[in-house]
Design a protein around this motif. Structure first.
Motif, PDB file in Angstrom:
ATOM      1  N   THR A  33     -15.618 -28.146  29.915  1.00 29.78           N
ATOM      2  CA  THR A  33     -16.873 -27.812  30.588  1.00 29.78           C
ATOM      3  C   THR A  33     -17.707 -26.778  29.821  1.00 29.78           C
ATOM      4  O   THR A  33     -18.794 -26.428  30.253  1.00 29.78           O
ATOM      5  CB  THR A  33     -16.589 -27.256  32.000  1.00 29.78           C
ATOM      6  OG1 THR A  33     -15.758 -26.091  31.889  1.00 29.78           O
ATOM      7  CG2 THR A  33     -15.880 -28.301  32.848  1.00 29.78           C
ATOM      8  N   TYR A  34     -17.205 -26.319  28.676  1.00 28.92           N
ATOM      9  CA  TYR A  34     -17.900 -25.263  27.941  1.00 28.92           C
ATOM     10  C   TYR A  34     -19.223 -25.758  27.379  1.00 28.92           C
ATOM     11  O   TYR A  34     -19.293 -26.816  26.759  1.00 28.92           O
ATOM     12  CB  TYR A  34     -17.013 -24.752  26.806  1.00 28.92           C
ATOM     13  CG  TYR A  34     -17.665 -23.694  25.946  1.00 28.92           C
ATOM     14  CD1 TYR A  34     -18.068 -22.477  26.489  1.00 28.92           C
ATOM     15  CD2 TYR A  34     -17.875 -23.919  24.588  1.00 28.92           C
ATOM     16  CE1 TYR A  34     -18.657 -21.508  25.709  1.00 28.92           C
ATOM     17  CE2 TYR A  34     -18.467 -22.949  23.792  1.00 28.92           C
ATOM     18  CZ  TYR A  34     -18.849 -21.751  24.361  1.00 28.92           C
ATOM     19  OH  TYR A  34     -19.437 -20.795  23.574  1.00 28.92           O
ATOM     20  N   ASP A  35     -20.271 -24.999  27.595  1.00 29.27           N
ATOM     21  CA  ASP A  35     -21.600 -25.328  27.088  1.00 29.27           C
ATOM     22  C   ASP A  35     -21.954 -24.326  26.003  1.00 29.27           C
ATOM     23  O   ASP A  35     -22.237 -23.156  26.280  1.00 29.27           O
ATOM     24  CB  ASP A  35     -22.616 -25.270  28.231  1.00 29.27           C
ATOM     25  CG  ASP A  35     -24.035 -25.595  27.762  1.00 29.27           C
ATOM     26  OD1 ASP A  35     -24.196 -26.003  26.597  1.00 29.27           O
ATOM     27  OD2 ASP A  35     -24.966 -25.426  28.569  1.00 29.27           O
ATOM     28  N   ALA A  37     -24.531 -23.965  24.286  1.00 27.03           N
ATOM     29  CA  ALA A  37     -25.913 -23.482  24.320  1.00 27.03           C
ATOM     30  C   ALA A  37     -26.261 -22.766  25.620  1.00 27.03           C
ATOM     31  O   ALA A  37     -27.439 -22.548  25.902  1.00 27.03           O
ATOM     32  CB  ALA A  37     -26.877 -24.642  24.089  1.00 27.03           C
ATOM     33  N   ALA A  38     -25.270 -22.416  26.400  1.00 26.20           N
ATOM     34  CA  ALA A  38     -25.540 -21.745  27.671  1.00 26.20           C
ATOM     35  C   ALA A  38     -26.219 -20.397  27.434  1.00 26.20           C
ATOM     36  O   ALA A  38     -25.918 -19.693  26.467  1.00 26.20           O
ATOM     37  CB  ALA A  38     -24.241 -21.534  28.441  1.00 26.20           C
ATOM     38  N   ARG A  77     -21.473 -26.842  16.637  1.00 26.80           N
ATOM     39  CA  ARG A  77     -21.523 -27.693  17.828  1.00 26.80           C
ATOM     40  C   ARG A  77     -22.825 -27.518  18.610  1.00 26.80           C
ATOM     41  O   ARG A  77     -22.899 -27.877  19.783  1.00 26.80           O
ATOM     42  CB  ARG A  77     -20.338 -27.390  18.739  1.00 26.80           C
ATOM     43  CG  ARG A  77     -18.979 -27.637  18.112  1.00 26.80           C
ATOM     44  CD  ARG A  77     -17.877 -27.018  18.963  1.00 26.80           C
ATOM     45  NE  ARG A  77     -17.995 -25.566  19.003  1.00 26.80           N
ATOM     46  CZ  ARG A  77     -17.309 -24.787  19.840  1.00 26.80           C
ATOM     47  NH1 ARG A  77     -16.485 -25.326  20.727  1.00 26.80           N
ATOM     48  NH2 ARG A  77     -17.450 -23.474  19.797  1.00 26.80           N
ATOM     49  N   LYS A  78     -23.842 -26.985  17.975  1.00 30.01           N
ATOM     50  CA  LYS A  78     -25.130 -26.801  18.664  1.00 30.01           C
ATOM     51  C   LYS A  78     -25.619 -28.123  19.237  1.00 30.01           C
ATOM     52  O   LYS A  78     -25.349 -29.186  18.676  1.00 30.01           O
ATOM     53  CB  LYS A  78     -26.175 -26.260  17.691  1.00 30.01           C
ATOM     54  CG  LYS A  78     -25.960 -24.823  17.292  1.00 30.01           C
ATOM     55  CD  LYS A  78     -27.155 -24.274  16.526  1.00 30.01           C
ATOM     56  CE  LYS A  78     -27.325 -24.948  15.190  1.00 30.01           C
ATOM     57  NZ  LYS A  78     -26.247 -24.662  14.241  1.00 30.01           N
ATOM     58  N   PRO A  79     -26.384 -28.074  20.338  1.00 24.35           N
ATOM     59  CA  PRO A  79     -26.915 -29.318  20.912  1.00 24.35           C
ATOM     60  C   PRO A  79     -27.872 -30.010  19.947  1.00 24.35           C
ATOM     61  O   PRO A  79     -28.543 -29.360  19.143  1.00 24.35           O
ATOM     62  CB  PRO A  79     -27.633 -28.839  22.175  1.00 24.35           C
ATOM     63  CG  PRO A  79     -27.961 -27.405  21.913  1.00 24.35           C
ATOM     64  CD  PRO A  79     -26.821 -26.882  21.093  1.00 24.35           C
ATOM     65  N   GLN A  84     -33.240 -27.934  24.169  1.00 19.26           N
ATOM     66  CA  GLN A  84     -32.101 -27.310  24.836  1.00 19.26           C
ATOM     67  C   GLN A  84     -31.736 -26.000  24.152  1.00 19.26           C
ATOM     68  O   GLN A  84     -31.457 -24.992  24.812  1.00 19.26           O
ATOM     69  CB  GLN A  84     -30.895 -28.259  24.831  1.00 19.26           C
ATOM     70  CG  GLN A  84     -29.699 -27.724  25.621  1.00 19.26           C
ATOM     71  CD  GLN A  84     -28.531 -28.698  25.637  1.00 19.26           C
ATOM     72  OE1 GLN A  84     -28.647 -29.840  25.162  1.00 19.26           O
ATOM     73  NE2 GLN A  84     -27.406 -28.262  26.159  1.00 19.26           N
ATOM     74  N   SER A  88     -32.049 -21.498  25.222  1.00 21.45           N
ATOM     75  CA  SER A  88     -31.145 -20.377  24.956  1.00 21.45           C
ATOM     76  C   SER A  88     -31.857 -19.284  24.177  1.00 21.45           C
ATOM     77  O   SER A  88     -31.697 -18.089  24.463  1.00 21.45           O
ATOM     78  CB  SER A  88     -29.919 -20.859  24.173  1.00 21.45           C
ATOM     79  OG  SER A  88     -29.225 -21.853  24.883  1.00 21.45           O
TER      80      SER A  88
END
Length: 228
Positions: A33-35, A37-38, A77-79, A84, A88
């Motif tokens: 569930t880790y995002d 770019a959160a 692993r950036k979006p 998006q 951030s």
């Protein structure tokens, strides 16, 4: 006397064992569930309230969000969606943290990795609020406008801004005149450049330079008189 201590210790061991047994499952769930770019915690709160919450030590929070954003920008692993990532970036730069590298790296990432140089101006202008005497930030934006966006008037305005800083290289002033002399300035680019520079002493100098070159916004060919 020893019995309560023994029971407390035994309880801690049992509780720790339960946590340890469930650790792999919890780590796997967090990874799933880790995002990357959160936005950082508390970043949507008004910066004024952040200062209150930290009892006047907002710089500590700024250090935290600087590191948070730098980690995102350097992560492979950036979006894939630049919008998006910009969410951030915006969540951090709205607090105007005092780390020039954050603004420059955000801009570099946008035009090098995402091919979206148009996002840079928003980032750099936010950076200039945190670093009003910076010459690197306007130099960066001048490069973006001239070489990537083909907007020489806005490029010249940012280069002139950079030239006004005491530590800027001497050649920057020459770049401004060269850009304005050798390039055709379209109305939209010129108007935007005046909006960026307007209301400042440097803006007045920029307008005077445009006027001396016959390229100020009001320096237009007279319209043909209407026929009787």
């Amino acid at each position: 006397m020893l019995r309560p201590l023994f029971m407390s210790g035994l309880g801690a061991i049992v509780f720790g064992s339960i946590l340890w047994q469930g650790l792999p499952r919890r780590v796997a769930e967090l990874q799933r569930t880790y995002d990357i770019a959160a936005s950082p915690p508390l970043s949507q709160i008004n910066p004024v309230f952040i200062d209150l919450l930290t009892f006047g030590h907002k710089a500590i929070y700024d250090d935290f969000i600087n590191l948070w954003l730098l980690q995102i920008l350097m992560d492979t692993r950036k979006p894939s969606d630049p919008e998006q990532l910009m969410q951030s970036v915006r969540s951090v730069i709205r607090h105007h943290p005092r780390l020039e590298t954050v603004y420059m790296l955000s801009c570099f990432t946008m035009y090098l990795e995402y091919k979206r140089p148009e996002f840079c101006q928003e980032i750099i202008l936010a950076g200039l609020q945190a670093f009003p005497d910076s010459w690197r930030l306007p130099m960066t934006q001048g490069y973006v406008h001239y070489f990537l966006l083909k907007e020489p008037a806005q490029a010249a305005s940012f280069f002139m801004m950079a030239a006004s800083r005491t530590q800027s290289p001497d050649y920057v002033k020459r770049v401004v005149q060269k850009l304005l002399k050798e390039n055709e300035l379209n109305a939209d680019d010129l108007q935007r450049s005046m909006e960026i520079m307007g209301g400042t002493q440097i803006g007045d100098q920029f307008l005077m330079l445009l006027q001396s070159l016959g390229k100020a916004p009001h320096d237009k060919e007279p319209s043909e008189a209407p026929r009787e």
